[in-house]
Design an enzyme around this catalytic site. Structure first.
Site, PDB file in Angstrom:
ATOM      1  N   VAL A   1       0.831  -1.210   0.000  1.00 15.02           N
ATOM      2  CA  VAL A   1       0.000   0.000   0.000  1.00 15.02           C
ATOM      3  C   VAL A   1       0.865   1.261   0.000  1.00 15.02           C
ATOM      4  O   VAL A   1       0.551   2.251  -0.672  1.00 15.02           O
ATOM      5  CB  VAL A   1      -0.962   0.002   1.206  1.00 15.02           C
ATOM      6  CG1 VAL A   1      -1.769   1.296   1.252  1.00 15.02           C
ATOM      7  CG2 VAL A   1      -1.900  -1.196   1.131  1.00 15.02           C
TER       8      VAL A   1
ATOM      9  N   LYS B   1     -13.241  -4.438  10.654  1.00 18.64           N
ATOM     10  CA  LYS B   1     -13.839  -3.409   9.797  1.00 18.64           C
ATOM     11  C   LYS B   1     -15.271  -3.086  10.216  1.00 18.64           C
ATOM     12  O   LYS B   1     -15.665  -1.925  10.271  1.00 18.64           O
ATOM     13  CB  LYS B   1     -13.795  -3.870   8.337  1.00 18.64           C
ATOM     14  CG  LYS B   1     -12.357  -3.970   7.801  1.00 18.64           C
ATOM     15  CD  LYS B   1     -12.329  -4.742   6.488  1.00 18.64           C
ATOM     16  CE  LYS B   1     -10.924  -4.870   5.928  1.00 18.64           C
ATOM     17  NZ  LYS B   1     -10.849  -5.840   4.816  1.00 18.64           N
TER      18      LYS B   1
END
Lengths: 448, 448
Positions: free
Chosen positions: A14, A205
């Site tokens: 990332v 999440k």
């Protein structure tokens, strides 16, 4: 105006995506933000590799604290992951007055309360769009786009690895273990896939989404978590015949109490495989894609779909946070969107409900002896428990176990009932001598 | 802090929804915004009806200018619609230093440049989330959520009336005119449905999305617009057999020039019926629902789905704008998101491409005489024009025209070619004596 200076901690998949997208689209991003955004310093244990990635113009160090200590750095991006050193560094960056952008769902789902409090006290922002559903701007939709709404529930496919596995199991009629190996070979599953396949990643999440939707603190420890490792190709096939697909969902729901049913107010927070009607849009989200359905009282059903992981999709979310912070970093804190969508002094005390109190409907598969009276016993137990049956499917023994088989599958879809009651009924059914294997129970949500 | 005071111009369907949701969820909204948001004054020509809707605590006047002149009002919501008095009032509200929230896509698509310039000069915000796709926070996603990206294209089902009609035509195998009547009876289409069925409403919306995505001024006059009135049940059926659905799409695309193909840089802006692969998520958006697909270079494909119209879904967007403005109204303008996503001094001069220069693929249906040599002539014309064929479907004459019929349908899917070239080829085919009716041409997009 001089560019905002950004320090990057950890330049892996990332991190390098973030660096590359910022470089490639720098002119377009500056035209939006009104100001350049430059990564001027990178910390990574592998200095040589990092330096090769970013080129000679960027300072690379092995010590993350050198980035935090640099007074020219306005924003620190944390892409190290995990709860260990990442937590220490995020808190140190906040203490040093830096804004923080992170994709670290585990850290925030577990230690978010401490981290957000520290940030508020110091007057800095901790932004985390990249922590949930990769490039999909779902945090922004929840925190800002749907502020008019009393949010009722959220249900999301928020782990690409498991959705890829379930899609493959359905497409090819294969069992879990076979597909997992294939997913690992293709890079869709990690060498140690535990966090994904056991539902832990999805639980991190949905914990964050739950806090933002309902104005409660992050409470990962209250989440019910069940993965996909026990799912068989047979269940996927039976579900299909009944008009359903099986997906691993992260679900959080606000429950209005009902004294007549002995139900208290509270919030459900759970991750488990789920039957959903095949005609729902989210049932048709295939492969490694993510999608989140949000139900609000004014807006009705909305859905957000995109890539939930990967270098540049996640970088897209990291950079959106950088732009937001660039716009607001000289504004006073009252102008900013609160970390968890609600003002810190206006959080809700609604309790998280234990799984035993959750009300939902069920898919049950019983491997039974193909003999008279089994069905009557099973349905008798359900009736006794006050659980009503919505649909039933019984296969011919020959179909299930081959010619001359003396076993068959009995599939039952129930109406809503409380989980504790279903647990008790399952225990009774399991004790029947004609029930030959552990009963498979998969929860079912209509999502309407 | 005392509540933000809001004046509402026009309390029809969306206005009353906005009032009701703000009342019902006032505590939740305040917990998010950090401050109450109250509609304290309403202007509507029907004062008695308006007063009955809002109750005695709110001042109702017939003269909108009395709201604008009220120094206590911080934000004006314009829900009158149209380009006439609405434009005057919005400009007057801006001149009076009020922030403006509007759902008026027609006004902004046509007069946006003037209105946004006036707002910037005065230092106030004009927010318009409700102008595109109702409750779906698509303006926020484009302006803020995807700022990292070079956006490549947007394709949206952004008119619920036409999507309802197309869904019904497909489900029931009916022609346009029959379904339109039914839609009008059910309230899905207005008594005068021209703006919807001719694609004008969708063109207003895609004009706004185009400006935000590519950093160009709003240019409604450059949009190519074609509605759904000429679609027949037969085309929907043939498309289905070829693996496609027909949807009315608003499309805007950035085209990179290619000198070898005589293609210049530019932006496509168009609304027309479109074949899209049935397996795409957006192909499965049914009824009056809306969905927008956005393709960015970093994030890949994302999709946003929800109700595109209606009282409370639209109110959801209006109130989200109120909350945003409440947070930022005392911040200086540099902290705000630019009206059209890009800084006013950093807009792009990319030209809008005329439809004749658009490159896409096509579905063609030719009603032809069932005789030898027709196919050779038709495919000869296409080959001569350099248009290659992707797939073909020829029905038996009996199937098309009944037993003994001497006519049949020839359906052709082409690969990409420039619209001007296709126009020329269609003119040549149309001139063939064996082509018996006007050729049906529907554009096709793979959306991948």
């Amino acid at each position: 105006m001089k560019p905002i200076q950004v320090g990057l901690l950890g330049i892996g998949v990332v991190g390098s995506g973030t660096f590359n997208v910022l470089q490639r689209n720098q002119e377009e991003i500056k035209r939006r933000a009104g100001r350049g955004i430059d990564i001027t310093m990178v910390a990574d244990l592998n200095v040589a590799r990092a330096q090769a990635l970013v080129g000679p113009g960027v300072t690379v160090v092995s010590d993350a604290r050198a980035v935090i200590a640099n007074p020219d750095i306005d924003i620190v991006i944390e892409l190290i992951g995990g709860y260990g050193i990442a937590k220490t560094l995020v808190l140190e960056a906040i203490a040093a007055g830096k804004h923080v952008v992170t994709a670290n769902k585990a850290l925030l789902a577990v230690h978010g309360t401490e981290i957000f409090a520290a940030a508020s006290a110091k007057g800095v922002m901790v932004a985390f769009e990249a922590a949930v559903a990769g490039g999909i701007p779902i945090i922004k939709a929840l925190r800002e786009g749907l502020t008019a709404n009393r949010i009722q529930w959220i249900a999301g496919i928020i782990n690409g690895t498991t959705n890829f596995i379930l899609s493959e199991m359905r497409d090819k009629g294969l069992d879990f273990a076979v597909v997992l190996k294939e997913a690992q070979r293709l890079g869709y599953a990690e060498a140690d896939p535990t966090f994904d396949i056991e539902g832990v990643d999805a639980a991190h999440k949905v914990t964050l989404m739950s806090a933002i939707a309902f104005g409660v603190p992050v409470q990962f420890d209250k989440a019910y978590i069940e993965g996909i490792t026990k799912l068989g190709a047979a269940d996927i096939k039976y579900a299909e015949q009944l008009g359903y697909r099986i997906k691993l969902l992260g679900i959080t729901k606000r429950r209005q109490g009902d004294a007549t049913k002995r139900q208290t107010d509270g919030i459900e927070l759970r991750v488990h495989p789920c039957l959903i009607p095949a005609k729902r849009l989210i049932a048709n989200v295939e492969g490694a894609m993510n999608a989140v359905v949000v139900q609000g009282d004014a807006v009705g059903t909305t859905l957000y779909y995109g890539k939930g992981a990967g270098s540049e999709p996640t970088a897209s979310a990291v950079i959106a946070d950088l732009v937001d912070i660039t716009r607001l970093h000289t504004a006073d804190a009252a102008h900013r969107v609160p970390h968890l969508a609600f003002q810190p002094n206006a959080m809700s005390k609604l309790p998280m409900l234990p799984m035993s109190e959750v009300v939902t409907s069920y898919y049950l598969r019983l491997r039974v002896a193909d003999e008279t009276g089994v069905l009557a016993k099973v349905t008798g137990i359900l009736a006794e428990a006050g659980i009503s049956i919505d649909a039933m499917l019984q296969r011919e023994a020959d179909e299930v176990g081959g010619e001359g088989s003396t076993q068959t599958d009995l599939i039952i879809l129930t109406h809503d009932c409380m989980e504790a009651r279903m647990n008790a009924a399952i225990a009774l059914m399991q004790a029947l001598p004609s029930v030959l294997e552990p009963i498979t129970r998969i929860r079912k949500e209509e999502l309407a």
